[in-house]
Write an enzyme that holds these catalytic residues in place. Structure first.
Site, short mmCIF file in Angstrom:
data_model
loop_
_atom_site.label_atom_id
_atom_site.label_comp_id
_atom_site.label_asym_id
_atom_site.label_seq_id
_atom_site.Cartn_x
_atom_site.Cartn_y
_atom_site.Cartn_z
CD GLU A 140 -3.03 -0.76 2.17
OE1 GLU A 140 -4.19 -1.55 1.94
OE2 GLU A 140 -2.76 -0.12 3.17
CD GLU A 190 -4.37 -4.96 3.88
OE1 GLU A 190 -2.84 -5.16 3.93
OE2 GLU A 190 -4.86 -3.95 4.38
#
Length: 459
Positions: free
Chosen positions: A196, A292
Site C-alpha cells: 500500500e 489484502e
C-alpha cells in the site's frame, strides 16, 4: 515457469524437492501447491491477465484462484500469536486456507508488546520492533511462517508491509535477496514488494520495484506482487508502464475494504470504482492479486455488510482473482477474524471471521498431486523398458543436462554424501539446472534398463 524448465520439474519442486536451503522442507500433506505448482502470470484467449499454475500452464480453463488469510502486522502479541507453525496449521484445518500472507513490519516501529508471551504486561517486557531496528526478530518470524506454509503445502506471501518502502530500498533489497536465496526454489513462495503505497506516484513505486526485483531474480522466478498508488487501488497505472521483470512473472496488487470501496460502477464522487480499475488493468493484460481485503471499512472498523461483501466475492470469483483476508489476529478491530480468547491452537470467530470462514468453506477438501510424468500410461512405460543402454546419452554443459536416446527418462540428483535431493520423471531433451546452488552434485539418469551416472559441477 520455473527456470528448471520442464513442467515435470516444476511439479517436482512443488512436491518438496526444492533446494532453497541446506535442509529441504518437505510438505506433510498434499495441498494446493502440489496440485497447481508455481503461480505464474499469463493472458487468456481474450488477452486478459490472469494467474495460472505451472502444472497445467497458461490456457483457458486452467486459471488458478487461491484464497486464505493475511496475518496482521508483526508488532503485537495478538497478531504474532499466529505467526507460528501451530497458527498456520490451525487455519489450514479450521478454515481451509490455501494461502497465508505474512505482513512483516519493516521500519523503526517500536510498539509495546512482548516476544515472550509469558512476560506480557509485566515489567521488563520487550518491545516489538520493525526490521530496520530488529532484523533478526522480524526475519525469524517470517522464516517461521514460510516454513510452516511449506509444510502445510499452501502458498505464502512474503510481504514487505510498508507504506514507505521507497525510502527503505536498501533494507528491502537485502531482505528479499535473503528470502529468495533461502526459499525461492519453493513453488509455495510469493514476494510482495510494497504494501500500500500512499501518496507516492507510480513512477516512484516502479523505480523502487525495479531495484528490488533483480535481487529476487538472482535466485528465483517465483511470482512477485507489486503495489500501486493510493493504497493499491490503481493497478491500471501499470498499463503500458510495467515494472522490469526478466522472468515476466509479476502481478499487481488490488486492495479493498468492502464497506469503503466498490466492486463495480463508479464511486460516490463519479470516478471509476476500485473494482473497475482492477478490471481495466486485467483487460489490458495485467494479472491482479488481491493480497489484502477486509469485510469492514478501510480503517479496520465497521460491521461487515452482506451485500457489499458478496459483490466483491462475485467479482473475485468471476475473474479468478486470488485473495488474502485482513486479518488473522485477535486485534481489537472489526476486521480481525478471531475473537478475544483465541490462540494459535484454538480459534473463535468474530462476525468478520465467520463471514470469511463461510467464503473459504468452498475451498477443496482434498488435492491431487500434479502429474509429474510418473503416472504415464502402460504403453509409454513399455516403450521405456526397451531402451538399450547404448542409446541413452547424457551430457552436461552450460548448466544443463542434455538427454538423448529416449523420450522419457528419470533424473535423480544427489549430494556428494549420497543424499537424494530430488527426482524428476518424464524428462527428455534439455534440463536446466541453472537455479540450483553452486556446488558438486551426482546425477543419475535412467530409462528402462539403461542408466548413466556422473558428477557435475555447478559454478
Amino acid at each position: 515457469m520455473k527456470i528448471l524448465s520442464i513442467p515435470a520439474l516444476a511439479c517436482a519442486m512443488a512436491l518438496g524437492f526444492g533446494l532453497a536451503s541446506a535442509q529441504t522442507i518437505t510438505p506433510t500433506r498434499v495441498g494446493p501447491v502440489s496440485q497447481y505448482g508455481q503461480l505464474i502470470t499469463g493472458k487468456n484467449s481474450a488477452g486478459e491477465g490472469r494467474i495460472y499454475g505451472s502444472c497445467q500452464g497458461v490456457k483457458d480453463g486452467a486459471e488458478v484462484q487461491v484464497r486464505g488469510m493475511s496475518l496482521y502486522w508483526s508488532l503485537q502479541p495478538q497478531a504474532v500469536e499466529y505467526w507460528s507453525e501451530e497458527g498456520i496449521a490451525t487455519m489450514v484445518k479450521d478454515m481451509k486456507i490455501q494461502i497465508v500472507r505474512a505482513a512483516m513490519a519493516t521500519s523503526d516501529q517500536d510498539w509495546w508488546g512482548c516476544k515472550n508471551f509469558g512476560e506480557c504486561g509485566k515489567d521488563g517486557a520487550e518491545h516489538m520492533r520493525g526490521y530496520a531496528v530488529d532484523k533478526d526478530y522480524q526475519t525469524n518470524l517470517m522464516k517461521t511462517v514460510v516454513e510452516a506454509a511449506i509444510k502445510q503445502d499452501i502458498y505464502v506471501i512474503i510481504d514487505w508491509h510498508s507504506h514507505i518502502a521507497n525510502t527503505e530500498t536498501e533494507n528491502s533489497k537485502a531482505f528479499f535477496a535473503e528470502m529468495a536465496q533461502q526459499y525461492g526454489q519453493y513453488d509455495h513462495v510469493i514476494f510482495e514488494l510494497f504494501n500500500e503505497p500512499e501518496k507516492q506516484s507510480w513512477s516512484e513505486v516502479k523505480n523502487y520495484a525495479n531495484q528490488v526485483i533483480p535481487e529476487i531474480r538472482k535466485y528465483s522466478d517465483n511470482l512477485i506482487i507489486v503495489g500501486n498508488p493510493s493504497w493499491d487501488q490503481n493497478p491500471q497505472n501499470a498499463i503500458n508502464s510495467e515494472v522490469s521483470d526478466s522472468k515476466k512473472n509479476t502481478a499487481y496488487a488490488l486492495h479493498y475494504y468492502a464497506m469503503s470501496h466498490q466492486a463495480t460502477g463508479n464511486n460516490s464522487w463519479g470516478g471509476p470504482s476500485e473494482g473497475a480499475r482492477g478490471l481495466e488493468a486485467m483487460k489490458a493484460g495485467l494479472s491482479i492479486f488481491i493480497s489484502e481485503w477486509g469485510t469492514g471499512t478501510a480503517d479496520g472498523k465497521g460491521t461487515p455488510g452482506e451485500s457489499q461483501n458478496k459483490a466483491w466475492q462475485d467479482y473475485a470469483n468471476q475473474y479468478k482473482i486470488s485473495w488474502a483476508n485482513w486479518s488473522a489476529s485477535h486485534i481489537a478491530e472489526g476486521t480481525a477474524a478471531f475473537a478475544s480468547g483465541s490462540n494459535k491452537n484454538s480459534l473463535q470467530y468474530t462476525a468478520s471471521g465467520n463471514m470469511v470462514k463461510g467464503f473459504l468453506s468452498t475451498n477443496p477438501e482434498t488435492y491431487t498431486k500434479c502429474n509429474d510424468g510418473s503416472q504415464q500410461g502402460g504403453q509409454q512405460q513399455a516403450i521405456n523398458s526397451f531402451v538399450p543402454a547404448s542409446a541413452l546419452n547424457v551430457t552436461f554443459s552450460n548448466k544443463a543436462l542434455e538427454i538423448t536416446g529416449t523420450s522419457a527418462a528419470t533424473v535423480e540428483l544427489f549430494d556428494l554424501k549420497g543424499h537424494k535431493l530430488m527426482m524428476i520423471d518424464g524428462v527428455s531433451g534439455s534440463l536446466s539446472l541453472a537455479k540450483l546452488p553452486a556446488g558438486m552434485y551426482m546425477v543419475k539418469v535412467s530409462s528402462g534398463s539403461a542408466h548413466q551416472a556422473k558428477v557435475i559441477h555447478l559454478k
